[in-house]
Design a protein around this motif. Structure first.
Motif, mmCIF file in Angstrom:
data_model
loop_
_atom_site.group_PDB
_atom_site.id
_atom_site.type_symbol
_atom_site.label_atom_id
_atom_site.label_comp_id
_atom_site.label_asym_id
_atom_site.label_seq_id
_atom_site.Cartn_x
_atom_site.Cartn_y
_atom_site.Cartn_z
ATOM 1 N N GLU A 187 0.764 -1.157 0.043
ATOM 2 C CA GLU A 187 -0.052 -0.079 0.060
ATOM 3 C C GLU A 187 0.685 1.078 -0.165
ATOM 4 O OE1 GLU A 187 -3.663 2.056 2.207
ATOM 5 O OE2 GLU A 187 -2.784 0.121 2.833
ATOM 6 N N ALA A 188 1.877 1.053 0.627
ATOM 7 C CA ALA A 188 2.877 2.373 0.846
ATOM 8 C C ALA A 188 3.456 2.829 -0.489
ATOM 9 C CB ALA A 188 3.926 2.105 1.805
ATOM 10 N N GLU A 189 3.688 1.673 -1.311
ATOM 11 C CA GLU A 189 4.329 1.710 -2.511
ATOM 12 C C GLU A 189 3.390 2.428 -3.757
ATOM 13 O OE1 GLU A 189 7.844 -1.284 -1.400
ATOM 14 O OE2 GLU A 189 6.590 -1.562 -3.297
ATOM 15 N N SER A 190 2.155 2.227 -3.430
ATOM 16 C CA SER A 190 1.254 2.631 -4.413
ATOM 17 C C SER A 190 1.446 4.050 -4.677
ATOM 18 C CB SER A 190 -0.254 2.472 -4.292
ATOM 19 O OG SER A 190 -0.726 2.954 -2.962
ATOM 20 N N ASP A 191 1.015 4.635 -6.054
ATOM 21 C CA ASP A 191 0.966 5.857 -6.227
ATOM 22 C C ASP A 191 0.119 6.724 -5.548
ATOM 23 O OD1 ASP A 191 2.118 7.310 -9.542
ATOM 24 O OD2 ASP A 191 2.361 7.886 -7.578
ATOM 25 N N VAL A 192 0.223 8.130 -5.832
ATOM 26 C CA VAL A 192 -0.459 9.209 -5.321
ATOM 27 C C VAL A 192 -1.378 9.802 -6.152
ATOM 28 C CG1 VAL A 192 -0.440 11.535 -4.055
ATOM 29 C CG2 VAL A 192 1.275 9.783 -3.464
ATOM 30 N N LEU A 202 4.048 16.313 -5.960
ATOM 31 C CA LEU A 202 3.942 14.758 -6.177
ATOM 32 C C LEU A 202 5.032 14.060 -5.476
ATOM 33 C CD1 LEU A 202 2.431 12.445 -7.205
ATOM 34 C CD2 LEU A 202 3.551 12.495 -9.302
ATOM 35 N N GLU A 203 6.206 14.544 -5.786
ATOM 36 C CA GLU A 203 7.403 14.082 -5.169
ATOM 37 C C GLU A 203 7.363 14.189 -3.377
ATOM 38 O OE1 GLU A 203 9.198 11.618 -6.152
ATOM 39 O OE2 GLU A 203 8.066 11.876 -8.166
ATOM 40 N N LYS A 204 6.979 15.169 -3.147
ATOM 41 C CA LYS A 204 6.944 15.298 -1.625
ATOM 42 C C LYS A 204 5.712 14.610 -1.103
ATOM 43 C CE LYS A 204 7.532 19.612 0.290
ATOM 44 N NZ LYS A 204 7.408 20.834 0.915
ATOM 45 N N ALA A 205 4.666 14.491 -1.745
ATOM 46 C CA ALA A 205 3.424 13.700 -1.343
ATOM 47 C C ALA A 205 3.556 12.107 -1.126
ATOM 48 C CB ALA A 205 2.241 13.855 -2.211
ATOM 49 N N ARG A 206 4.507 11.698 -2.286
ATOM 50 C CA ARG A 206 4.987 10.256 -2.083
ATOM 51 C C ARG A 206 5.936 10.099 -0.829
ATOM 52 N NH1 ARG A 206 6.617 10.101 -8.576
ATOM 53 N NH2 ARG A 206 4.718 9.127 -9.320
ATOM 54 N N GLU A 207 6.754 11.035 -0.771
ATOM 55 C CA GLU A 207 7.664 10.964 0.476
ATOM 56 C C GLU A 207 6.810 10.986 1.809
ATOM 57 O OE1 GLU A 207 10.410 14.182 0.528
ATOM 58 O OE2 GLU A 207 11.341 13.422 -1.496
ATOM 59 N N ALA A 208 5.709 11.897 2.073
ATOM 60 C CA ALA A 208 4.981 11.885 3.229
ATOM 61 C C ALA A 208 4.306 10.785 3.375
ATOM 62 C CB ALA A 208 3.904 13.104 3.013
ATOM 63 N N LYS A 209 3.708 9.918 2.206
ATOM 64 C CA LYS A 209 2.826 8.812 2.269
ATOM 65 C C LYS A 209 3.910 7.787 2.872
ATOM 66 C CE LYS A 209 0.012 5.445 -0.231
ATOM 67 N NZ LYS A 209 -0.470 5.213 -1.590
ATOM 68 N N ALA A 210 5.060 7.720 2.186
ATOM 69 C CA ALA A 210 6.060 6.617 2.678
ATOM 70 C C ALA A 210 6.368 6.753 4.195
ATOM 71 C CB ALA A 210 7.083 6.514 2.014
ATOM 72 N N SER A 211 6.579 8.009 4.672
ATOM 73 C CA SER A 211 6.908 8.066 6.077
ATOM 74 C C SER A 211 5.563 7.818 6.847
ATOM 75 C CB SER A 211 7.296 9.694 6.482
ATOM 76 O OG SER A 211 6.075 10.608 6.244
ATOM 77 N N VAL A 212 4.491 7.962 6.599
ATOM 78 C CA VAL A 212 3.206 7.651 7.349
ATOM 79 C C VAL A 212 3.238 6.197 7.412
ATOM 80 C CG1 VAL A 212 0.680 7.181 7.128
ATOM 81 C CG2 VAL A 212 1.875 9.501 6.643
ATOM 82 N N PHE A 213 3.544 5.484 6.549
ATOM 83 C CA PHE A 213 3.426 3.859 6.562
ATOM 84 C C PHE A 213 4.429 3.327 7.090
ATOM 85 C CE2 PHE A 213 -0.021 4.815 3.549
ATOM 86 C CZ PHE A 213 -1.068 3.930 3.913
ATOM 87 N N LYS A 240 -11.076 1.440 6.071
ATOM 88 C CA LYS A 240 -9.719 1.486 5.643
ATOM 89 C C LYS A 240 -9.317 2.956 5.963
ATOM 90 C CE LYS A 240 -6.803 1.041 1.350
ATOM 91 N NZ LYS A 240 -6.801 0.551 -0.151
ATOM 92 N N ASP A 241 -8.111 3.207 6.795
ATOM 93 C CA ASP A 241 -7.774 4.369 7.133
ATOM 94 C C ASP A 241 -7.213 5.284 5.941
ATOM 95 O OD1 ASP A 241 -8.637 4.037 9.868
ATOM 96 O OD2 ASP A 241 -6.643 3.435 10.524
ATOM 97 N N GLY A 242 -6.410 4.608 5.157
ATOM 98 C CA GLY A 242 -5.519 5.501 4.108
ATOM 99 C C GLY A 242 -4.651 6.652 4.817
ATOM 100 N N TRP A 243 -4.600 7.810 4.181
ATOM 101 C CA TRP A 243 -3.649 8.699 4.758
ATOM 102 C C TRP A 243 -4.280 9.986 4.036
ATOM 103 C CZ3 TRP A 243 0.379 11.514 1.976
ATOM 104 C CH2 TRP A 243 0.401 11.373 0.678
ATOM 105 N N TYR A 244 -3.595 11.189 4.193
ATOM 106 C CA TYR A 244 -4.069 12.487 3.885
ATOM 107 C C TYR A 244 -4.491 12.570 2.461
ATOM 108 C CZ TYR A 244 -4.683 17.391 3.534
ATOM 109 O OH TYR A 244 -5.230 18.668 3.309
ATOM 110 N N MET A 245 -3.642 12.112 1.524
ATOM 111 C CA MET A 245 -4.231 12.025 0.057
ATOM 112 C C MET A 245 -5.191 11.041 -0.473
ATOM 113 S SD MET A 245 -3.024 15.155 -0.785
ATOM 114 C CE MET A 245 -3.865 14.701 -2.381
ATOM 115 N N GLU A 246 -5.319 10.000 0.522
ATOM 116 C CA GLU A 246 -6.349 8.843 0.191
ATOM 117 C C GLU A 246 -7.064 8.641 1.198
ATOM 118 O OE1 GLU A 246 -3.813 6.194 -2.871
ATOM 119 O OE2 GLU A 246 -2.795 6.943 -1.213
ATOM 120 N N HIS A 247 -7.925 9.630 1.774
ATOM 121 C CA HIS A 247 -8.600 9.809 3.151
ATOM 122 C C HIS A 247 -10.012 8.684 2.875
ATOM 123 C CE1 HIS A 247 -10.148 13.014 0.633
ATOM 124 N NE2 HIS A 247 -11.243 13.012 1.073
#
Length: 600
Positions: free
Chosen positions: A6-11, A26-37, A86-93
């Motif tokens: 899930e962490a590696e799926s795109d934003v 986009l790149e900042k969002a990808r980094e943010a998602k990775a850090s969340v998971f 399913k909790d998701g994260w900020y960009m996939e809430h």
């Protein structure tokens, strides 16, 4: 347990979804998602879910009613909430529950989600709810994190997701510096559209994170960080579906063929817009907003101050500068703990012991950063041509340096990922996604806020900070305070970051907040905004003259919403069918929030 897939799926991008990210982030969002998971240990819900149905409605009757609604909106636009959460994260809430739940995940959940595509379809949903006495709960985009997200206050309500299909920018006027928008327009989307049209002379005002609804944030009286930071004060003109299904336009919009709806907010007669802010009196489907003209230049600045007890002197210095607009945008004075957490690292990177992180650990970690050791950090922005900026900045420098040990930080010494640069972008009207990095302080990080309002006085700041610190010590919670100073008032925003997978830490966070709300009210400080589960308690503190204001609100509610279908309980306002039947959630009621479900 691994969540790498899930962490590696795109934003999602804005080009793909109304709730997506602009390409430049986009790149900042990808980094943010990775850090969340990276630190998430909370598994997806695997418990067998019992059917969720509206209170007072039998399941077969509800299912028949949903089929009826599908005929109006289309089968794809009516969904039953019967799948694992399913909790998701900020960009996939999620729009099925509060992603940052302070109570059990299954408490604040809807029975279904519907997606109207127009004001007329919102009317159809409202009329349907009245026919079947089904509670409905509108959301714009569902990113009201820290305040309940997309969750309804009454379990089993039908959530009306206005954002998915009602996300049009209806107008941008480059001459008047205004826009007209629907609920699904995010700050990301509005910013991108202004840039796409080449309107370089227009700025938007954005909150800390730019993925939320422009309309939703204003209606909930959220704030941003340019001189246009009071979002509700910058709106002009509403289109509203009332709880009985009628549609009104406020202000100049009530005049057929008007040409000033987005420029003059008042119209003629009583000014009614206010009753649709932080209320359950109507569903706002369109809103006009003022846009800020490009000021012709800007310059961010940052000062640090060494000691915790510098606070009262700092607030006394800030007040006259802010009132006179020498400090032009919302003054933000942050504690070093939150600034350190904004680097995105978990607490364990600095301290692995139990209890509150020691001050010496915080200061040792701060000393190793480019900002250096300190206790308070001021983030500000000067606007205008260079000679205007220099005039104001020289006054600010002289005033701040009255505090012993004050330092102005040279931005050229700060790396690109330093929090200063995110504050710089936001204060220049550029939406960002960096701010929530401090939620990674705890595993499965979630946040909820204590946000009292006070005069801009050193004594008040000292009292509120001491109150919050005492309760944080009591409940074993690291304190993240920031003072946000408006023109005549000051908000203390204390973000409580907790592990939402740990019931004991959720309990501690909620108990701490409840105690602080009562403590602050006893001193005369009231919350300006709060989480769903705290709305009854906060509303109860506004009880002058035997609760005269709430009695007035209840009269309005019963007149405008005779069947009590629209967002019952929001901001502590309960319709007659629910009132005094055990639905109010207070310190005394604990986590129990479902009242008597039988209605005559």
């Amino acid at each position: 347990m691994s969540f790498s897939t899930e962490a590696e799926s795109d934003v999602p991008l804005l080009s793909e979804a109304h709730s997506g990210i602009p390409g430049f982030l986009l790149e900042k969002a990808r980094e943010a998602k990775a850090s969340v998971f990276e630190t998430r240990t909370k598994p997806h819900s695997s418990r067998k879910r019992l059917p969720v149905i509206p209170p007072g409605v039998e399941e077969p009757v509800f299912l028949d009613a949903l089929e009826e609604l599908r005929k109006h909106l289309g089968a794809d636009n009516v969904e039953r909430n019967d799948k694992p959460l399913k909790d998701g994260w900020y960009m996939e809430h999620p729009n099925t529950h509060d992603m940052m739940a302070i109570v059990d995940d299954e408490e604040l959940v809807p029975s279904a989600i519907v997606y109207p595509g127009s004001t007329e379809e919102v009317q159809q949903v409202v009329l349907w709810a009245n026919r079947h006495k089904i509670p409905i709960f509108p959301i714009s985009m569902g990113r009201n994190f820290g305040y309940g997200g997309a969750a309804p206050r009454v379990r089993g309500s039908v959530v009306i997701d206005l954002g998915k299909r009602m996300n049009k920018i209806l107008d941008i006027s480059p001459e008047d510096c205004t826009c007209l928008i629907e609920p699904g327009v995010s700050y990301f989307a509005l910013y991108n559209e202004i840039k796409a049209r080449g309107y370089e002379h227009l700025w938007i005002d954005v909150p800390d994170v730019g993925g939320g609804s422009v309309l939703g944030n204003a209606v909930d009286r959220g704030v941003g960080y340019t001189p246009y930071g009071d979002h509700w004060a910058c709106h002009s003109g509403l289109e509203v579906v009332l709880p009985t299904g009628e549609v009104i336009r406020t202000g100049m919009g009530a005049l057929p063929g008007n040409n000033t709806w987005q420029t003059f907010p008042y119209g003629f007669g009583p000014y009614s817009d206010g009753i649709f802010s932080q209320s359950n009196f109507g569903i706002v489907t369109k809103m006009g907003m003022a846009l800020m003209p490009n000021p012709g230049g800007y310059e961010s600045f940052m000062y640090t101050f060494p000691n915790e007890d510098d606070l009262p002197d700092l607030i006394e210095i800030i007040r006259p500068l802010r009132i006179s607009n020498i400090l032009e945008n919302v003054a933000q004075l942050r504690h070093i703990t939150q600034t350190l957490a904004s680097r995105g690292k978990p607490r364990s990177a600095y301290y692995t012991g139990s209890g509150i992180i020691p001050e010496e650990a915080i200061h040792a970690a701060a000393a190793a950063t480019p900002v250096g050791d300190c206790t308070w950090i001021y983030y500000g922005m000067a606007y205008g041509p260079p000679h205007i900026r220099q005039y104001k900045l020289s006054i600010i420098d002289a005033e701040f340096k009255r505090v012993a040990g004050a330092r102005r930080i040279d931005p050229s010494t700060l790396p690109p990922d330093e929090d200063f640069w995110a504050r710089d972008r936001v204060a220049a009207g550029v939406p960002d996604i960096q701010e929530l990095r401090w939620v990674n302080w705890m595993p499965n990080g979630a946040h909820i806020a204590f946000s009292p309002v006070s005069p801009i006085r050193g004594a008040d700041a000292t009292r509120l900070f001491a109150l919050a610190k005492r309760r944080h010590d009591e409940f074993g919670i690291d304190i993240f305070p920031v003072f946000c100073v408006g023109l005549r008032e000051m908000h203390l925003i204390v973000e409580i970051v907790f592990d939402r997978a740990d019931p004991a830490r959720r309990r501690a966070a909620l108990d701490c907040l409840r105690c602080m709300i009562d403590d602050a009210a006893a001193y005369g400080y009231g919350e300006y905004r709060t989480h769903l589960v705290l709305m009854d308690q906060v509303a109860g503190t506004y009880n002058w003259n035997d609760g005269a204001l709430m009695k007035f609100n209840e009269k309005l509610k019963d007149a405008l919403d005779p069947n009590g279908i629209l967002a019952p309980g929001r901001c502590g306002i309960w319709p007659k069918r629910y009132r005094n039947r055990g639905w109010e959630m207070t310190k005394a009621s604990g986590d129990y929030m479902q009242g008597d479900a039988f209605f005559e």
